[in-house]
Design a protein around this motif. Structure first.
Motif, mmCIF file in Angstrom:
data_model
loop_
_atom_site.group_PDB
_atom_site.id
_atom_site.type_symbol
_atom_site.label_atom_id
_atom_site.label_comp_id
_atom_site.label_asym_id
_atom_site.label_seq_id
_atom_site.Cartn_x
_atom_site.Cartn_y
_atom_site.Cartn_z
ATOM 1 N N ILE A 76 0.832 -1.209 0.000
ATOM 2 C CA ILE A 76 0.000 0.000 0.000
ATOM 3 C C ILE A 76 0.868 1.261 0.000
ATOM 4 O O ILE A 76 0.579 2.222 -0.708
ATOM 5 C CB ILE A 76 -0.942 0.012 1.222
ATOM 6 N N SER A 77 1.921 1.250 0.773
ATOM 7 C CA SER A 77 2.751 2.452 0.888
ATOM 8 C C SER A 77 3.518 2.761 -0.395
ATOM 9 O O SER A 77 3.972 3.881 -0.588
ATOM 10 C CB SER A 77 3.712 2.328 2.064
ATOM 11 N N MET A 78 3.626 1.795 -1.298
ATOM 12 C CA MET A 78 4.329 2.003 -2.571
ATOM 13 C C MET A 78 3.434 2.581 -3.661
ATOM 14 O O MET A 78 3.924 2.989 -4.706
ATOM 15 C CB MET A 78 4.901 0.674 -3.079
ATOM 16 N N LEU A 79 2.125 2.619 -3.442
ATOM 17 C CA LEU A 79 1.203 3.101 -4.477
ATOM 18 C C LEU A 79 1.425 4.577 -4.786
ATOM 19 O O LEU A 79 1.645 5.378 -3.889
ATOM 20 C CB LEU A 79 -0.246 2.909 -4.033
ATOM 21 N N ARG A 125 -10.223 11.388 -7.663
ATOM 22 C CA ARG A 125 -10.318 10.729 -6.356
ATOM 23 C C ARG A 125 -10.927 9.337 -6.493
ATOM 24 O O ARG A 125 -10.484 8.379 -5.853
ATOM 25 C CB ARG A 125 -11.137 11.574 -5.394
ATOM 26 N N LYS A 126 -11.947 9.197 -7.325
ATOM 27 C CA LYS A 126 -12.560 7.883 -7.549
ATOM 28 C C LYS A 126 -11.581 6.929 -8.225
ATOM 29 O O LYS A 126 -11.527 5.746 -7.896
ATOM 30 C CB LYS A 126 -13.827 8.027 -8.391
ATOM 31 N N TYR A 127 -10.795 7.432 -9.159
ATOM 32 C CA TYR A 127 -9.772 6.613 -9.818
ATOM 33 C C TYR A 127 -8.752 6.124 -8.784
ATOM 34 O O TYR A 127 -8.394 4.935 -8.765
ATOM 35 C CB TYR A 127 -9.084 7.431 -10.914
ATOM 36 N N ASN A 128 -8.273 7.022 -7.936
ATOM 37 C CA ASN A 128 -7.300 6.653 -6.906
ATOM 38 C C ASN A 128 -7.892 5.645 -5.929
ATOM 39 O O ASN A 128 -7.209 4.714 -5.494
ATOM 40 C CB ASN A 128 -6.816 7.896 -6.161
ATOM 41 N N GLN A 145 -8.370 0.127 -3.845
ATOM 42 C CA GLN A 145 -9.250 -1.006 -3.528
ATOM 43 C C GLN A 145 -8.667 -2.331 -4.007
ATOM 44 O O GLN A 145 -8.972 -3.374 -3.435
ATOM 45 C CB GLN A 145 -10.631 -0.814 -4.166
ATOM 46 N N MET A 146 -7.860 -2.313 -5.043
ATOM 47 C CA MET A 146 -7.236 -3.548 -5.530
ATOM 48 C C MET A 146 -6.271 -4.128 -4.519
ATOM 49 O O MET A 146 -5.967 -5.313 -4.547
ATOM 50 C CB MET A 146 -6.518 -3.290 -6.856
ATOM 51 N N TRP A 147 -5.783 -3.300 -3.602
ATOM 52 C CA TRP A 147 -4.763 -3.741 -2.650
ATOM 53 C C TRP A 147 -5.281 -3.934 -1.232
ATOM 54 O O TRP A 147 -4.584 -4.509 -0.398
ATOM 55 C CB TRP A 147 -3.613 -2.745 -2.632
ATOM 56 N N ILE A 148 -6.470 -3.419 -0.929
ATOM 57 C CA ILE A 148 -6.974 -3.609 0.448
ATOM 58 C C ILE A 148 -8.136 -4.580 0.482
ATOM 59 O O ILE A 148 -8.697 -4.958 -0.471
ATOM 60 C CB ILE A 148 -7.374 -2.292 1.123
#
Length: 104
Positions: free
Chosen positions: A33-36, A93-96, A101-104
């Protein structure tokens, strides 16, 4: 800390859910997550102002169909471009959020 540094690039209504998910993560998940890298709402606004009539903003957000539509119609004769100037921050914001969401 993650929320504080990225809150301007994520939908505000989803931040409590994100906080809960971050607290439940293990070290490996947290590392991913921190690398996104998120798209900046201000950068996308500038791109929309200068290149939005060509659909570049929509292409960058992964909306290829809308990007082609804006490109072929000249930003909907300027109307679509003008509407996107007001909506591009929310779209970013929705794109981000979808990316996160793919990672959590």
């Amino acid at each position: 800390m993650f929320i504080m540094s990225n809150k301007e690039n994520l939908p505000e209504e989803n931040l409590p859910h994100l906080r809960k998910k971050l607290l439940e993560m293990n070290e490996e998940e947290w590392s991913n997550i921190s690398m996104l890298q998120f798209k900046s709402t201000m950068t996308m606004l500038m791109i929309s102002i200068f290149l939005g009539g060509l659909g570049v903003d929509r292409f960058m957000l992964g909306q290829t169909g809308a990007g082609i539509g804006k490109l072929l119609t000249g930003g909907g004769c300027g109307i679509w471009w003008l509407i996107d100037l007001f909506n591009i921050s929310n779209l970013t914001r929705k794109y981000n959020w979808a990316k996160l969401q793919m990672w959590i």
